[in-house]
Design a protein around this motif. Structure first.
Motif, PDB file in Angstrom:
ATOM      1  N   THR A  37       0.853  -1.181   0.000  1.00  0.00           N
ATOM      2  CA  THR A  37       0.000   0.000   0.000  1.00  0.00           C
ATOM      3  C   THR A  37       0.893   1.237   0.000  1.00  0.00           C
ATOM      4  O   THR A  37       2.092   1.162   0.245  1.00  0.00           O
ATOM      5  CB  THR A  37      -0.899   0.040   1.259  1.00  0.00           C
ATOM      6  OG1 THR A  37      -0.063   0.114   2.406  1.00  0.00           O
ATOM      7  CG2 THR A  37      -1.788  -1.179   1.352  1.00  0.00           C
ATOM      8  N   ALA A  38       0.285   2.374  -0.262  1.00  0.00           N
ATOM      9  CA  ALA A  38       1.035   3.636  -0.280  1.00  0.00           C
ATOM     10  C   ALA A  38       1.410   4.054   1.141  1.00  0.00           C
ATOM     11  O   ALA A  38       2.409   4.744   1.353  1.00  0.00           O
ATOM     12  CB  ALA A  38       0.217   4.724  -0.947  1.00  0.00           C
ATOM     13  N   LYS A  39       0.625   3.659   2.126  1.00  0.00           N
ATOM     14  CA  LYS A  39       0.901   4.022   3.518  1.00  0.00           C
ATOM     15  C   LYS A  39       1.621   2.869   4.212  1.00  0.00           C
ATOM     16  O   LYS A  39       1.283   1.709   4.018  1.00  0.00           O
ATOM     17  CB  LYS A  39      -0.394   4.312   4.268  1.00  0.00           C
ATOM     18  CG  LYS A  39      -1.093   5.571   3.848  1.00  0.00           C
ATOM     19  CD  LYS A  39      -2.305   5.778   4.717  1.00  0.00           C
ATOM     20  CE  LYS A  39      -2.973   7.096   4.402  1.00  0.00           C
ATOM     21  NZ  LYS A  39      -4.116   7.333   5.285  1.00  0.00           N
ATOM     22  N   ALA A  40       2.581   3.220   5.034  1.00  0.00           N
ATOM     23  CA  ALA A  40       3.305   2.199   5.797  1.00  0.00           C
ATOM     24  C   ALA A  40       2.451   1.777   6.984  1.00  0.00           C
ATOM     25  O   ALA A  40       1.891   2.607   7.698  1.00  0.00           O
ATOM     26  CB  ALA A  40       4.629   2.748   6.287  1.00  0.00           C
ATOM     27  N   SER A  41       2.338   0.480   7.171  1.00  0.00           N
ATOM     28  CA  SER A  41       1.588  -0.017   8.322  1.00  0.00           C
ATOM     29  C   SER A  41       2.454   0.108   9.575  1.00  0.00           C
ATOM     30  O   SER A  41       3.667   0.304   9.505  1.00  0.00           O
ATOM     31  CB  SER A  41       1.197  -1.480   8.098  1.00  0.00           C
ATOM     32  OG  SER A  41       2.345  -2.287   8.124  1.00  0.00           O
ATOM     33  N   THR A  60       6.558  -0.327   9.755  1.00  0.00           N
ATOM     34  CA  THR A  60       7.375   0.732  10.349  1.00  0.00           C
ATOM     35  C   THR A  60       8.181   0.194  11.527  1.00  0.00           C
ATOM     36  O   THR A  60       9.368   0.508  11.672  1.00  0.00           O
ATOM     37  CB  THR A  60       6.479   1.898  10.811  1.00  0.00           C
ATOM     38  OG1 THR A  60       5.679   2.321   9.708  1.00  0.00           O
ATOM     39  CG2 THR A  60       7.296   3.053  11.307  1.00  0.00           C
TER      40      THR A  60
END
Length: 187
Positions: free
Chosen positions: A100-104, A108
């Protein structure tokens, strides 16, 4: 017989090794404890083989001498090997997610953990430099040598045998076995 008599042999400097037959063929040792210098064929702590690299069969290097292997050493390596493959399986399933574009939070955390281990490995490497560190820093730097995975410090010869070549092959094969295990987890 030497021109100066049978007692004339070159003195070997501390940290180096030479055989009695070829006293002028000198090998550099890992450290001064293993090769105390003096007469050729002199190894410290019960070590043997050129250049003072192996303990006799059934023994392991403790940092200052060869000690007998214990059953706990073998049990430690068996449990550690199984735990390593269990950790790889757990890490694979926890850290493998859809891109996804966002880091989970998990990704992280994994990256932060990896960077921290990398930093501490660098500190361990600094501690291995052949520099005389102040006494209060030696213990601090030695603590991080664990992260360098120098497995000979953990009685690895009790698990893989005392032959240096065989220990090297077994230690290198752990990486490829880990990769193969991760591929098997994929299926």
């Amino acid at each position: 017989t030497a021109k100066n008599g049978p007692d004339f042999v070159p003195a070997i400097v501390e940290g180096y090794y030479s055989t009695k037959d070829k006293a002028l063929q000198v090998f550099k040792c890992r450290n001064r404890i293993q090769c105390p210098g003096g007469k050729p064929n002199t190894c410290g702590g019960g070590l043997q083989v050129v250049p003072c690299a192996e303990c006799p069969a059934g023994q392991t290097w403790s940092g200052s001498e060869c000690d007998e292997c214990t059953a706990w050493s073998l049990i430690f390596w068996i449990i550690s090997s199984l735990a390593l493959f269990g950790f790889l399986t757990l890490a694979y399933y926890l850290l493998t997610s859809q891109v996804t574009a966002k880091a989970s939070v998990m990704a992280t955390t994994g990256m932060s953990f990896g960077m921290t281990v990398n930093l501490l490995q660098s500190v361990g490497i600094v501690g291995m430099m052949t520099v005389e560190w102040p006494e209060h820093l030696q213990g601090f730097l030695a603590a991080f040598k664990v992260l360098l995975l120098d497995i000979d410090n953990y009685s690895f010869s009790c698990f893989a045998g005392s032959d240096t070549s065989l220990r090297y092959i077994v230690s290198v094969s752990f990486f490829f076995l880990g990769q193969a295990w991760l591929v098997l987890n994929y299926f």
